[in-house]
Design a protein around this motif. Structure first.
Motif, PDB file in Angstrom:
ATOM      1  N   ALA A  34     132.610-106.933  24.768  1.00 56.31           N
ATOM      2  CA  ALA A  34     130.914-106.524  24.387  1.00 56.31           C
ATOM      3  C   ALA A  34     130.562-104.698  24.638  1.00 56.31           C
ATOM      4  O   ALA A  34     131.622-104.503  25.637  1.00 56.31           O
ATOM      5  N   LEU A  35     129.595-104.159  24.213  1.00 51.74           N
ATOM      6  CA  LEU A  35     129.973-103.267  24.081  1.00 51.74           C
ATOM      7  C   LEU A  35     128.299-102.693  24.865  1.00 51.74           C
ATOM      8  O   LEU A  35     127.767-102.696  24.540  1.00 51.74           O
ATOM      9  N   ASN A  36     128.004-102.227  26.347  1.00 55.27           N
ATOM     10  CA  ASN A  36     127.408-102.256  27.360  1.00 55.27           C
ATOM     11  C   ASN A  36     126.830-100.417  27.453  1.00 55.27           C
ATOM     12  O   ASN A  36     125.781-100.270  28.211  1.00 55.27           O
ATOM     13  N   LEU A  37     126.854 -99.435  26.113  1.00 59.06           N
ATOM     14  CA  LEU A  37     127.191 -98.404  26.373  1.00 59.06           C
ATOM     15  C   LEU A  37     125.835 -97.423  25.860  1.00 59.06           C
ATOM     16  O   LEU A  37     125.399 -98.892  25.514  1.00 59.06           O
ATOM     17  N   ARG A  38     125.484 -96.549  27.312  1.00 57.01           N
ATOM     18  CA  ARG A  38     124.320 -96.455  26.826  1.00 57.01           C
ATOM     19  C   ARG A  38     123.992 -94.501  26.839  1.00 57.01           C
ATOM     20  O   ARG A  38     124.380 -94.020  28.192  1.00 57.01           O
ATOM     21  N   PHE A  39     123.268 -93.962  26.284  1.00 59.07           N
ATOM     22  CA  PHE A  39     122.770 -92.956  25.874  1.00 59.07           C
ATOM     23  C   PHE A  39     121.778 -92.490  26.250  1.00 59.07           C
ATOM     24  O   PHE A  39     121.197 -92.571  25.475  1.00 59.07           O
ATOM     25  N   GLY A  40     121.607 -91.442  27.663  1.00 61.11           N
ATOM     26  CA  GLY A  40     120.628 -90.175  27.350  1.00 61.11           C
ATOM     27  C   GLY A  40     120.027 -89.542  26.714  1.00 61.11           C
ATOM     28  O   GLY A  40     120.797 -89.166  25.561  1.00 61.11           O
ATOM     29  N   ILE A  41     119.089 -89.333  26.484  1.00 59.37           N
ATOM     30  CA  ILE A  41     118.809 -88.253  25.370  1.00 59.37           C
ATOM     31  C   ILE A  41     119.452 -87.396  25.445  1.00 59.37           C
ATOM     32  O   ILE A  41     119.414 -86.205  23.569  1.00 59.37           O
ATOM     33  N   ALA A  42     119.943 -86.684  26.245  1.00 63.79           N
ATOM     34  CA  ALA A  42     120.211 -85.041  27.114  1.00 63.79           C
ATOM     35  C   ALA A  42     121.499 -85.011  26.424  1.00 63.79           C
ATOM     36  O   ALA A  42     122.134 -84.420  24.958  1.00 63.79           O
ATOM     37  N   GLU A  43     121.862 -86.408  26.196  1.00 58.06           N
ATOM     38  CA  GLU A  43     123.769 -86.682  26.363  1.00 58.06           C
ATOM     39  C   GLU A  43     123.339 -87.753  24.381  1.00 58.06           C
ATOM     40  O   GLU A  43     124.439 -86.161  24.466  1.00 58.06           O
ATOM     41  N   ALA A  44     122.457 -88.033  23.911  1.00 57.69           N
ATOM     42  CA  ALA A  44     122.465 -88.023  22.681  1.00 57.69           C
ATOM     43  C   ALA A  44     122.527 -86.185  21.938  1.00 57.69           C
ATOM     44  O   ALA A  44     122.841 -86.392  20.979  1.00 57.69           O
ATOM     45  N   ALA A  45     121.390 -85.352  22.652  1.00 53.20           N
ATOM     46  CA  ALA A  45     121.384 -84.405  21.314  1.00 53.20           C
ATOM     47  C   ALA A  45     122.735 -83.307  21.527  1.00 53.20           C
ATOM     48  O   ALA A  45     122.972 -82.992  20.775  1.00 53.20           O
ATOM     49  N   GLN A  46     123.310 -83.784  22.270  1.00 58.86           N
ATOM     50  CA  GLN A  46     124.928 -83.246  22.709  1.00 58.86           C
ATOM     51  C   GLN A  46     125.568 -83.212  21.968  1.00 58.86           C
ATOM     52  O   GLN A  46     126.346 -81.986  21.319  1.00 58.86           O
ATOM     53  N   LEU A  47     125.745 -84.588  21.755  1.00 63.00           N
ATOM     54  CA  LEU A  47     126.909 -85.303  20.971  1.00 63.00           C
ATOM     55  C   LEU A  47     125.990 -85.205  19.345  1.00 63.00           C
ATOM     56  O   LEU A  47     126.799 -84.810  18.957  1.00 63.00           O
ATOM     57  N   LEU A  48     124.918 -84.505  18.728  1.00 64.16           N
ATOM     58  CA  LEU A  48     124.332 -84.757  17.365  1.00 64.16           C
ATOM     59  C   LEU A  48     124.893 -83.177  17.229  1.00 64.16           C
ATOM     60  O   LEU A  48     124.026 -82.767  16.678  1.00 64.16           O
ATOM     61  N   GLY A  49     124.069 -82.508  18.184  1.00 62.04           N
ATOM     62  CA  GLY A  49     123.800 -80.550  18.285  1.00 62.04           C
ATOM     63  C   GLY A  49     122.615 -80.707  17.881  1.00 62.04           C
ATOM     64  O   GLY A  49     122.514 -79.863  16.707  1.00 62.04           O
ATOM     65  N   CYS A  50     122.073 -81.206  18.611  1.00 58.60           N
ATOM     66  CA  CYS A  50     120.376 -80.959  18.317  1.00 58.60           C
ATOM     67  C   CYS A  50     119.553 -80.986  19.351  1.00 58.60           C
ATOM     68  O   CYS A  50     120.106 -80.493  20.813  1.00 58.60           O
ATOM     69  N   SER A  51     118.266 -80.939  19.555  1.00 55.66           N
ATOM     70  CA  SER A  51     118.152 -80.522  20.889  1.00 55.66           C
ATOM     71  C   SER A  51     116.857 -81.835  20.638  1.00 55.66           C
ATOM     72  O   SER A  51     116.445 -82.724  19.869  1.00 55.66           O
ATOM     73  N   THR A  52     116.633 -82.250  22.313  1.00 56.32           N
ATOM     74  CA  THR A  52     115.770 -83.372  22.079  1.00 56.32           C
ATOM     75  C   THR A  52     114.784 -83.683  21.369  1.00 56.32           C
ATOM     76  O   THR A  52     114.191 -84.551  20.931  1.00 56.32           O
ATOM     77  N   ASN A  53     114.642 -82.577  21.601  1.00 52.37           N
ATOM     78  CA  ASN A  53     112.847 -82.124  21.057  1.00 52.37           C
ATOM     79  C   ASN A  53     112.844 -83.024  19.242  1.00 52.37           C
ATOM     80  O   ASN A  53     112.224 -84.008  18.893  1.00 52.37           O
ATOM     81  N   ARG A  54     113.729 -82.427  18.781  1.00 48.04           N
ATOM     82  CA  ARG A  54     113.535 -82.926  16.995  1.00 48.04           C
ATOM     83  C   ARG A  54     114.532 -84.110  17.463  1.00 48.04           C
ATOM     84  O   ARG A  54     114.113 -84.906  16.076  1.00 48.04           O
ATOM     85  N   ILE A  55     114.703 -84.860  18.379  1.00 51.38           N
ATOM     86  CA  ILE A  55     115.014 -86.294  18.753  1.00 51.38           C
ATOM     87  C   ILE A  55     113.747 -87.007  18.250  1.00 51.38           C
ATOM     88  O   ILE A  55     113.574 -88.037  18.231  1.00 51.38           O
ATOM     89  N   ARG A  56     112.857 -87.143  19.873  1.00 54.18           N
ATOM     90  CA  ARG A  56     111.259 -87.007  19.878  1.00 54.18           C
ATOM     91  C   ARG A  56     110.386 -87.227  18.623  1.00 54.18           C
ATOM     92  O   ARG A  56     109.234 -87.770  18.259  1.00 54.18           O
ATOM     93  N   MET A  57     110.464 -85.511  17.890  1.00 52.04           N
ATOM     94  CA  MET A  57     109.744 -85.685  16.793  1.00 52.04           C
ATOM     95  C   MET A  57     110.484 -86.732  15.894  1.00 52.04           C
ATOM     96  O   MET A  57     109.269 -87.022  14.962  1.00 52.04           O
ATOM     97  N   ALA A  58     111.352 -86.868  15.525  1.00 53.05           N
ATOM     98  CA  ALA A  58     111.783 -87.854  14.595  1.00 53.05           C
ATOM     99  C   ALA A  58     111.429 -89.753  15.251  1.00 53.05           C
ATOM    100  O   ALA A  58     110.573 -90.452  13.677  1.00 53.05           O
ATOM    101  N   GLU A  59     111.571 -89.702  15.695  1.00 52.00           N
ATOM    102  CA  GLU A  59     110.596 -90.983  16.202  1.00 52.00           C
ATOM    103  C   GLU A  59     108.947 -90.700  16.417  1.00 52.00           C
ATOM    104  O   GLU A  59     108.453 -91.685  15.982  1.00 52.00           O
ATOM    105  N   ASP A  60     108.919 -89.975  16.179  1.00 49.32           N
ATOM    106  CA  ASP A  60     107.143 -89.854  16.252  1.00 49.32           C
ATOM    107  C   ASP A  60     106.571 -89.784  14.914  1.00 49.32           C
ATOM    108  O   ASP A  60     105.508 -90.854  14.762  1.00 49.32           O
ATOM    109  N   ASP A  61     107.685 -89.291  13.784  1.00 51.87           N
ATOM    110  CA  ASP A  61     106.952 -89.544  12.572  1.00 51.87           C
ATOM    111  C   ASP A  61     107.339 -90.486  11.952  1.00 51.87           C
ATOM    112  O   ASP A  61     107.061 -90.722  11.448  1.00 51.87           O
TER     113      ASP A  61
END
Length: 398
Positions: A34-61
């Motif tokens: 099984a795969l138990n990996l987890r990525f924090g929002i800062a790491e996720a943003a870095q991998l996606l090449g965007c800001s953490t704020n953009r991820i939060r906005m997509a969750e909010d809307d």
């Protein structure tokens, strides 16, 4: 009466049973990886090449599902599946351009013990984290790569689930779709192997001179099969046997890029030079026989490098002087963390926490990211060159 064959059979069976026990222990409670990996929002943003704020906005809307808080109210990390969805919603997928062929890379060296399968698996996992669609094809009957993906080649994989039904002298499959297996990684598929794949070598060797047309067909067939299923992937990684045989020749002809791992020792260096010389001769013979072999790049990577060993540093310098720019600038460091992960039948990228010290884990992961990132740049360059060539052709035709 010679009892040695019976003794060998007993030893082999005992070894297979132990591998299965280790596999079940590593993958408890369901004895499946099984795969138990987890990525924090800062790491996720870095991998996606965007800001953490953009991820939060997509969750909010409502474009992205908000993470379910943990019992203590903390924000959990994202799974690899959630990371894939984020890439899709936010337009951050690095997939190859439409119309370009997937990178089909052979990780090959006829010298055993250079970390060929370890490099293949770590590269596959790194590319998956970056968001690419990856197919790993285990062409080696020793099946180390298959084992590292959580399958026991002796108990879980039959001959009919390997390349055998497709490449055998009397094939029962017309394409490779039958052999593709899902892995714990949502964007990595595997064509597995086991010991019975070696039967292909026996059959074609037995065909002898009368089987030259059969041999020629088999050399081309793997390339044809990969082209058929390649539309579903960005990158295909081939792990061939550490010897020059029919399957290795088929891999050599199917690939459009070559990565050669070699350890930082004089015997490994000498053996790799012989491998390259043999490759040169074989490619010349295959080309003369009408086979098309076109590698977009050939690179060597120094593996198992101990930075505090003067002998390793000396050999690494010899490699650099000999191979120049064809040697990747960063070696893969020898690390206890890679060994610790291997004991668990994992790569370092699958560890959800450090096995040894946090410092050792961080250093190992940073080194792997750097090396694999250099390979990723080469792969993306293949598509860039293809796109540039197409654009130039379009301009000249106007």
């Amino acid at each position: 009466m010679n009892a040695i064959p019976d003794e060998i059979a007993i030893l082999a069976n005992a070894g297979e049973q132990m591998i299965e026990r280790l596999r079940q222990k590593a993958f408890l409670p369901e004895a499946r990886k099984a795969l138990n990996l987890r990525f924090g929002i800062a790491e996720a943003a870095q991998l996606l090449g965007c800001s953490t704020n953009r991820i939060r906005m997509a969750e909010d809307d409502g474009r992205l599902p908000p993470p379910v808080p943990t019992e203590n109210g903390r924000r959990p990390g994202y799974t690899i599946e959630e990371l894939q969805l984020m890439r899709k919603v936010l337009g951050a997928s690095p997939s190859r351009p439409d119309g370009d062929m997937p990178a089909i890379m052979a990780v090959q060296n006829f010298k055993g013990g250079v970390g060929k399968s370890t490099v293949t698996v770590h590269l596959a996992h790194y590319l998956a984290i970056q968001g690419y669609r990856v197919l790993v094809v285990d062409c080696d009957s020793q099946a180390t790569t298959t084992t590292l993906f959580g399958f026991n080649p002796h108990f879980n994989i039959s001959r009919d689930e390997t390349l055998y039904p497709y490449l055998s002298i009397e094939p029962t499959q017309d394409d490779l779709d039958y052999a593709i297996k899902r892995t714990p990684w949502p964007n990595i598929d595997l064509i597995p192997s086991n010991l019975e794949l070696f039967d292909v070598e026996y059959e074609l060797a037995a065909a002898g001179v009368d089987g030259q047309s059969v041999l020629a067909t088999r050399f081309r067939k793997l390339k044809q099969g990969l082209a058929q299923i390649g539309r579903n992937y960005d990158i295909i990684l081939l792990d061939p046997p550490p010897a020059l045989g029919t399957i290795s020749l088929a891999v050599m002809q199917a690939a459009n890029a070559l990565l050669v791992p070699l350890a930082a020792t004089i015997p490994d260096f000498c053996s790799t030079v012989q491998f390259l010389s043999m490759m040169d001769q074989v490619i010349a013979q295959l080309t003369a026989a009408g086979f098309e072999i076109d590698y977009q790049f050939v690179r060597l990577v120094c593996s198992k490098f101990a930075s505090n060993d003067p002998a390793h540093s000396m050999v690494r310098e010899i490699m650099a002087k000999t191979f120049g720019a064809a040697l990747l600038p960063t070696p893969i460091l020898e690390s206890a963390e890679i060994s610790h992960a291997a004991i668990r039948m994992m790569s370092v990228y699958e560890l959800d926490r450090a096995v040894g010290s946090a410092k050792t884990h961080k250093r190992c992961r940073a080194n792997l990211d750097e090396v694999m990132g250099q390979i990723e740049i080469l792969i993306k360059g293949m598509w860039t060159r293809q796109a540039s060539a197409d654009a130039s052709l379009a301009l000249t035709s106007q």
